[in-house]
Scaffold this motif. Sequence first.
Motif, PDB file in Angstrom:
ATOM      1  N   THR A 161      18.482 -19.738  -4.503  1.00 43.14           N
ATOM      2  CA  THR A 161      17.778 -20.898  -4.677  1.00 43.14           C
ATOM      3  C   THR A 161      16.811 -20.993  -3.919  1.00 43.14           C
ATOM      4  OG1 THR A 161      20.056 -22.320  -5.177  1.00 43.14           O
ATOM      5  CG2 THR A 161      17.794 -23.782  -4.361  1.00 43.14           C
ATOM      6  N   PRO A 162      15.200 -21.306  -4.322  1.00 43.34           N
ATOM      7  CA  PRO A 162      14.118 -21.205  -3.510  1.00 43.34           C
ATOM      8  C   PRO A 162      13.972 -22.264  -2.475  1.00 43.34           C
ATOM      9  CG  PRO A 162      13.663 -21.743  -5.576  1.00 43.34           C
ATOM     10  CD  PRO A 162      15.015 -21.494  -5.798  1.00 43.34           C
ATOM     11  N   SER A 163      13.066 -22.257  -1.614  1.00 43.84           N
ATOM     12  CA  SER A 163      12.947 -23.596  -0.729  1.00 43.84           C
ATOM     13  C   SER A 163      12.464 -24.761  -1.623  1.00 43.84           C
ATOM     14  CB  SER A 163      11.904 -23.072   0.373  1.00 43.84           C
ATOM     15  OG  SER A 163      10.779 -22.846  -0.195  1.00 43.84           O
ATOM     16  N   SER A 164      12.731 -25.788  -0.903  1.00 40.11           N
ATOM     17  CA  SER A 164      12.262 -27.033  -1.793  1.00 40.11           C
ATOM     18  C   SER A 164      10.940 -27.137  -1.829  1.00 40.11           C
ATOM     19  CB  SER A 164      12.636 -28.425  -0.950  1.00 40.11           C
ATOM     20  OG  SER A 164      11.968 -28.399   0.159  1.00 40.11           O
ATOM     21  N   THR A 165      10.393 -27.696  -3.121  1.00 42.14           N
ATOM     22  CA  THR A 165       8.972 -27.778  -3.500  1.00 42.14           C
ATOM     23  C   THR A 165       8.590 -29.448  -3.934  1.00 42.14           C
ATOM     24  OG1 THR A 165       9.088 -27.135  -5.672  1.00 42.14           O
ATOM     25  CG2 THR A 165       8.813 -25.387  -4.149  1.00 42.14           C
TER      26      THR A 165
ATOM     27  N   VAL B 270       9.850 -14.605  -6.610  1.00 48.27           N
ATOM     28  CA  VAL B 270       8.934 -14.692  -7.732  1.00 48.27           C
ATOM     29  C   VAL B 270       8.074 -15.967  -7.582  1.00 48.27           C
ATOM     30  CG1 VAL B 270       8.658 -14.624 -10.106  1.00 48.27           C
ATOM     31  CG2 VAL B 270      10.230 -13.161  -9.126  1.00 48.27           C
ATOM     32  N   PHE B 271       6.881 -16.056  -7.224  1.00 48.65           N
ATOM     33  CA  PHE B 271       6.106 -17.185  -7.381  1.00 48.65           C
ATOM     34  C   PHE B 271       5.328 -17.258  -8.726  1.00 48.65           C
ATOM     35  CE2 PHE B 271       2.687 -20.200  -6.951  1.00 48.65           C
ATOM     36  CZ  PHE B 271       3.291 -21.114  -5.994  1.00 48.65           C
ATOM     37  N   ASP B 272       5.534 -18.278  -9.668  1.00 48.58           N
ATOM     38  CA  ASP B 272       4.946 -18.342 -11.223  1.00 48.58           C
ATOM     39  C   ASP B 272       3.813 -19.138 -10.684  1.00 48.58           C
ATOM     40  OD1 ASP B 272       4.208 -19.261 -13.615  1.00 48.58           O
ATOM     41  OD2 ASP B 272       6.267 -19.414 -14.299  1.00 48.58           O
ATOM     42  N   MET B 273       2.556 -18.210 -10.775  1.00 46.24           N
ATOM     43  CA  MET B 273       1.199 -19.273 -10.715  1.00 46.24           C
ATOM     44  C   MET B 273       0.749 -20.200 -12.071  1.00 46.24           C
ATOM     45  SD  MET B 273       0.067 -17.543  -7.882  1.00 46.24           S
ATOM     46  CE  MET B 273      -1.705 -17.273  -7.902  1.00 46.24           C
ATOM     47  N   GLY B 274       1.618 -20.174 -13.081  1.00 45.34           N
ATOM     48  CA  GLY B 274       1.410 -21.428 -13.947  1.00 45.34           C
ATOM     49  C   GLY B 274       0.225 -20.983 -14.898  1.00 45.34           C
TER      50      GLY B 274
ATOM     51  N   PRO C  77       4.012 -24.572 -11.936  1.00 39.34           N
ATOM     52  CA  PRO C  77       3.860 -23.444 -11.156  1.00 39.34           C
ATOM     53  C   PRO C  77       4.990 -23.646  -9.874  1.00 39.34           C
ATOM     54  CG  PRO C  77       2.350 -24.778 -10.469  1.00 39.34           C
ATOM     55  CD  PRO C  77       2.757 -25.584 -11.892  1.00 39.34           C
ATOM     56  N   GLY C  78       5.107 -22.522  -9.185  1.00 39.95           N
ATOM     57  CA  GLY C  78       5.850 -22.790  -8.012  1.00 39.95           C
ATOM     58  C   GLY C  78       6.916 -21.414  -7.885  1.00 39.95           C
ATOM     59  N   LEU C  79       7.937 -21.633  -6.599  1.00 38.46           N
ATOM     60  CA  LEU C  79       8.946 -20.498  -6.411  1.00 38.46           C
ATOM     61  C   LEU C  79       9.821 -20.639  -7.519  1.00 38.46           C
ATOM     62  CD1 LEU C  79       9.559 -20.378  -2.770  1.00 38.46           C
ATOM     63  CD2 LEU C  79       8.612 -18.312  -4.108  1.00 38.46           C
ATOM     64  N   ALA C  80       9.823 -19.567  -8.364  1.00 38.81           N
ATOM     65  CA  ALA C  80      11.054 -19.475  -9.384  1.00 38.81           C
ATOM     66  C   ALA C  80      12.540 -19.060  -8.844  1.00 38.81           C
ATOM     67  CB  ALA C  80      10.596 -18.519 -10.358  1.00 38.81           C
TER      68      ALA C  80
END
Length: 379
Positions: free
Chosen positions: A37-41, A110-114, A131-134
């Motif tokens: 689980t990635p950090s909160s966004t 993995v960061f999705d740039m969108g 976008p965001g941390l996947a």
Amino acid sequence: MNTTTHLRALALTATAAVALSACGNSTSSAGSSKTSTPSSTTATAPVGSNEKEAATVNPRVLLSHDQGLTLLDAETGKTLKETKKPGFLRLSNAGDGRHVMVSDADFLRVFDMGISSQPHGDHTHNYTYEPGLAERTFAAPKAGHVVPHAGKVSLFSDGAGTIQTLDADQVGSKTVEPHTAKTKAPHHGVAIALPDGTMVHTEGTKDARKSIVATKNGKEIARTDDCEGVHGEAAPHSEGDDVAVFGCESGPVVYRDGDFHKVKVSGYVRNGNLAGSHESPIVLGDHKTKKIDDENAEAEHPTKVALIDSRNDSLTTVELGSSYWFRSLARGPELVVIDLESGKVAKRISLANTPVEMAVVDGVAEAPAHKEAHEGHAH
């Protein structure tokens, strides 16, 4: 999106990046790829969802800082996403034009740039996503170099000495697992996967590195032990995508035609940070000539850069007239990071946090699987 536009977009943000860094630190343990689980966004929808076709997409810039990650529209400077994740985060393009790998201690996230631009015949289809941390995370103790090349991306774990390789366009997949290979001992290393199935990678220990080996089908096919302090690699243009250049403290090494070729230099020469282009056989490198044995000694600030010709294993230097550092190195039509039309800084963007690292994508794969995939397209 053509190369000039891409570099102009980079220039708008580069002026704000006051500190950029490459080799990192980390601790502890882990195994192979897994989901965490990635950090909160501030996402209101799952990362990667809400696919929408668009007439065009602007390049996007991801900045890391001590509070987390900031995603910007490179043309407008608008903040598109703020991700809170305190710590020292390093950024590397995944090679598919859409994702960026975030080195976070013992994990590669993995960061999705969108954005995505997909060639289709004589035109391109453009898409946007949330976008965001996947969720996708690759366990990699002391996460190190990320190398995209010819449709593949190789992830090196300095703490485990392992290499994870998968198709670059599968980086965002939750189910596709990478192929994992192991070097003889953990070390600060690097690996590159070639189209014919050959893996070229460093060997060493935490105390010393001087070897590069090429393996295929699990067997060693070529080797050199003549690359003291081996660090970094670059893939230049070649007919078969089978050439790689590695930095050393005694002159670079070129892997070509299934064997290693030493670039002859005089005395101590370190070209440890390299930048290549799939459009040129020439690799750009830093050029240091002072061996520093004392860790408290003043760092060398070179004013010359190296041009390494991967066709004939030669090295020439160019005097810049001013010093630079490894994050200054980039390949482009004029090897500059300014507005190529006016020669001036076109825009300045004020940021809430001081950037540490930066990654730029325009939706187009930086390392496509086949060269012919982009022929005839104005990218």
